[in-house]
Design a protein around this motif. Structure first.
Motif, PDB file in Angstrom:
ATOM      1  N   SER A 281      52.205  -3.967 -59.584  1.00  0.00           N
ATOM      2  CA  SER A 281      52.956  -3.760 -58.341  1.00  0.00           C
ATOM      3  C   SER A 281      54.448  -3.651 -58.610  1.00  0.00           C
ATOM      4  O   SER A 281      55.140  -2.815 -58.022  1.00  0.00           O
ATOM      5  CB  SER A 281      52.669  -4.906 -57.364  1.00  0.00           C
TER       6      SER A 281
ATOM      7  N   ARG B 101      46.752  -3.337 -59.080  1.00  0.00           N
ATOM      8  CA  ARG B 101      47.086  -4.264 -58.008  1.00  0.00           C
ATOM      9  C   ARG B 101      47.446  -5.663 -58.486  1.00  0.00           C
ATOM     10  O   ARG B 101      47.555  -6.589 -57.680  1.00  0.00           O
ATOM     11  CB  ARG B 101      45.957  -4.350 -56.969  1.00  0.00           C
TER      12      ARG B 101
ATOM     13  N   ASP C 164      49.815  -1.788 -50.350  1.00  0.00           N
ATOM     14  CA  ASP C 164      50.505  -1.385 -51.565  1.00  0.00           C
ATOM     15  C   ASP C 164      51.268  -0.084 -51.318  1.00  0.00           C
ATOM     16  O   ASP C 164      51.231   0.484 -50.218  1.00  0.00           O
ATOM     17  CB  ASP C 164      49.537  -1.268 -52.742  1.00  0.00           C
TER      18      ASP C 164
END
Length: 765
Positions: free
Chosen positions: A433, A428, A568
């Motif tokens: 990402s 994360r 996400d």
């Protein structure tokens, strides 16, 4: 081969250099036939220097034919996969001339050639018969007449600086080009015409080699023919594998060498040996090192098995070639399509449920996990043959290419995200990402060209082959997912509102519905990440590629977004899959958690000790096929947990018979005895449901885990043994419900070992 090889040099410098190097190839004969000392440099194709060298060569060959020497003229830039002496096409005693075809209208199964085909001279057998001598004299005469056009401009060739090389003799070359515009025929075109005439009037018995056995450089990529994959595949369709491949249809010796190196068809790379010896050099070693030669020949053989190079051609490999310059995305699509066609393009009745590639994505930091996974799955049928590993950085790609020789079937490609993203990216973080966004974009490109794929993570352990599991190869399912978290470990594939889908083992069929779902995922993820754009700016300016350790400012932006509801790619995928199940726009299938558990199955991670889950799965009779290694932070922690459980296949530890430790670079999993032991250790963990070592307290500092004291760990291990034996069997003989327990220290180890051998044959002990 070497015993009957004669190398003829046209210049003193080349002759002397070859004499110095040929000591290890004593059988080869090297002679000197001086054309002109200034012709010792590279001569561009069809330049004056090249044309005069060809005339000189043909004159020497005529002299050999005159004294009764039959010969096979070959070019040393070709690669010989096997010995042409073993091929009856070459050693046809009835043929006076045996030729290969440079260009073909179609790759023929046999030796016929069409009007559109063109004969080459780089692999030509000439028998010393009257008919061949006559044909060869006619060739030399006609070639001299063609070159006579140069005589006035050329004068005495000894006065020409640079020996006619086009770079230094543009005036002479312009004369030759003018002649070419007026219908000049070089020695190859003349030979083509003479051979056709001889076939027609039967003055010389001509035999033509099958193109697929002796292909020209059109077989390769990166040259004037673009990518010759269609020709390579067509040859495989008719069951013909190359014996000798020419390296023509490409301009310049540097380009020839580069193409040969990319394909593993070059045998003099000066690169460091893996055991720390200094780099080998042509002058010092050549191919005296048998280990190196075996590896080089293995790399060559891999290219013929996969029909693909180890690297894509650089755009500047052959600037003068009319070539297809593929973008990085197109190259990956092309490689995947080649794999697809090789497996299923010719088999319309192949099981539709099993038509997919295994695809994984990573960077340099993940290389050890890929190598361990390759060893883990080396014995599984059809797995490596359909595996495509995609690297986001050059360093990781090159390291994987160096190590993958023993796994020749696996394809490795490069899709650069950013060179600075070659380190571990914390879950994360910004770097993580952006890598996930890049990965999903590449997967979308594969789906766009019709390639179905199973996305997997190489940190997982594969106990058995998922291709054998009908849950995975369900032809009716367009998307097959596994569950990361479960409210309860289900026997079948239903999932509850509280469950969460993972992406680390996901089958995506290349259907319109899945492509639409995937485009929606990429679009929504981009919208989520757009929050970063202002802070991120040009990612090339970010030191450390977004790694949270070096880019706390960027990660704080992402954390602030998360606090405001950031989703996400996995959360978005979860939502899209649920929606697709509800509106039935895509057929979704869910894998049983017990067969494909997440990292909650293990201990040492965010779920504490997953023994209750492991035992619950055993109660319903479901044994794991693939276990994910997630729910734990950091690659070191993942690796440590895999090693504790016997789910790591690259340990560098001493062999029992006193041999030195094996290292990834030296052995990998080529040692079958070691691989069997590793697989046995893995299997033991699934039988006992316990690791070989308890987790260290610092294995995963950020994990919410149960940190057992040493006493508690012993109690836990004993309870696991107790439950495994009698927890599920209430009628077991009560008198035999006990464990054998012994206590000792290092001094007592020999006695434990002796006792273990003493009791090895005793049931249940």
């Amino acid at each position: 081969v070497h015993e009957r090889t004669l190398l003829i040099f046209s210049d003193v410098e080349g002759y002397e250099e070859m004499i110095r190097h040929k000591r290890q190839h004593a059988e080869v004969q090297v002679v000197l036939a001086i054309a002109h000392d200034s012709l010792n440099t590279e001569q561009e194709y069809r330049s004056v220097g090249y044309s005069l060298l060809m005339e000189h060569r043909n004159r020497i060959l005529g002299k050999l034919l005159d004294v009764g020497v039959s010969l096979l003229l070959f070019e040393a830039d070709a690669v010989w996969r096997s010995n042409p002496l073993d091929d009856p096409h070459v050693s046809d005693a009835d043929a006076e001339v045996v030729v290969f075809m440079n260009t073909v209208e179609k790759p023929p199964e046999y030796g016929e050639f069409l009007e559109e085909d063109r004969i080459g001279m780089g692999f030509t057998l000439l028998r010393a018969t009257d008919g061949v001598r006559s044909l060869w004299r006619e060739l030399m005469s006609e070639h001299r007449q063609e070159l006579a056009y140069l005589d006035e401009a050329l004068g005495d060739f000894s006065r020409v600086q640079g020996g006619g090389n086009s770079k230094n003799n543009s005036e002479l070359d312009s004369v030759l080009r003018a002649r070419a515009a007026g219908g000049y025929m070089d020695e190859m075109a003349l030979f083509q015409r003479l051979v056709r005439r001889a076939r027609e009037d039967r003055s010389v018995r001509i035999s033509v080699l099958p193109w697929c056995l002796y292909p020209s450089g059109l077989w390769y990529d990166g040259g004037m023919g673009g990518d010759g994959y269609a020709l390579r595949l067509a040859c495989r369709e008719v069951g013909l594998e190359p014996i000798v491949v020419q390296n023509n249809f490409i301009f310049g010796l540097d380009a020839k060498r580069g193409r040969a190196q990319r394909w593993g068809h070059w045998f003099l790379q000066a690169e460091p040996l893996l055991d720390g010896k200094p780099p080998r050099r042509i002058e010092e070693q050549g191919c005296e090192d048998e280990e190196w030669l075996r590896k080089d020949l293995g790399t060559m053989e891999e290219s013929f098995e996969t029909l693909t190079p180890h690297e894509r051609p650089k755009r500047d490999e052959c600037p003068r070639c009319v070539q297809e310059s593929l973008s990085p995305d197109e190259w990956i699509q092309d490689r995947a399509m080649q794999m697809w066609n090789r497996h299923w393009g010719l088999d319309p009745v192949f099981d539709q449920g099993k038509r997919f590639l295994f695809v994984s994505f990573g960077n340099k930091a993940f290389v050890p996990f890929f190598l361990s996974w390759l060893c883990n799955t080396a014995h599984m049928a059809e797995v490596h043959e359909r595996t495509l590993l995609i690297f986001s950085d050059v360093e990781g790609y090159e390291e994987m290419i160096r190590h993958k020789r023993q796994h020749a079937e696996v394809q490795v490609v490069l899709a650069i995200a950013h060179d600075s993203l070659n380190t571990e990216q914390e879950y994360r973080s910004v770097g993580y990402s952006l890598l996930m966004e890049h990965r999903n974009r590449i997967l979308g490109k594969l789906l766009d060209v019709g390639v179905s794929l199973l996305l997997f993570e190489a940190d997982a352990v594969w106990r058995s082959n998922p291709l054998d599991d009908p849950h995975v190869s369900d032809a009716d399912a367009e998307v097959v997912v596994f569950m990361n978290t479960v409210e309860k470990p289900p026997e079948y594939g239903e999932f509850l509102e509280e469950d969460r889908i993972g992406m680390g083992f996901t089958l995506l069929r290349a259907t319109d519905g899945v492509r639409s779902l995937w485009r929606e995922l990429m679009s929504e993820h981009r919208q989520e990440l757009a929050y970063l754009d202002e802070a991120l700016g040009d990612f090339s300016r970010v030191q450390g590629g977004g790694n949270s350790k070096n880019n706390s400012e960027l990660d704080s932006v992402l954390r602030a977004r998360a606090a405001g509801g950031y989703m996400d790619e996995m959360a978005l995928f979860q939502r899209l899959v649920r929606r697709a199940r509800e509106d039935r726009s895509v057929r979704i299938s869910v894998l049983p958690w017990c067969l494909y558990p997440s990292g909650l199955w293990y201990d040492g991670g965010m779920g504490g000790d997953g023994y209750a889950l492991r035992l619950a799965c055993r109660e319903v009779g479901l044994e794991p096929i693939v276990v994910q290694n997630n729910f734990i932070f950091g690659l070191d922690a993942k690796r440590g947990r895999a090693q504790r459980w016997g789910h790591w296949f690259l340990q560098a530890e001493p062999l029992l018979d006193g041999k030195p430790p094996r290292r990834i670079e030296e052995q990998g999993c080529e040692d079958e005895e070691w691989l069997r032991k590793d697989l046995g250790t893995m299997e033991e963990s699934f039988e006992t449901l316990t690791p070989h070592e308890r987790p260290k307290r610092d294995e995963c500092p950020r994990c919410v885990q149960e940190s057992l004291s040493p006493d508690e760990w012993i109690q836990d291990r004993a309870m696991q043994m107790w439950n495994r034996h009698w927890g599920l069997d209430p009628v077991f003989d009560q008198g035999k419900r006990f464990l054998f327990v012994s206590f000792g220290n290092k001094a007592f180890v020999p006695f434990f070992l002796s006792w273990l051998c003493n009791t090895a044959h005793m049931a249940e002990v």
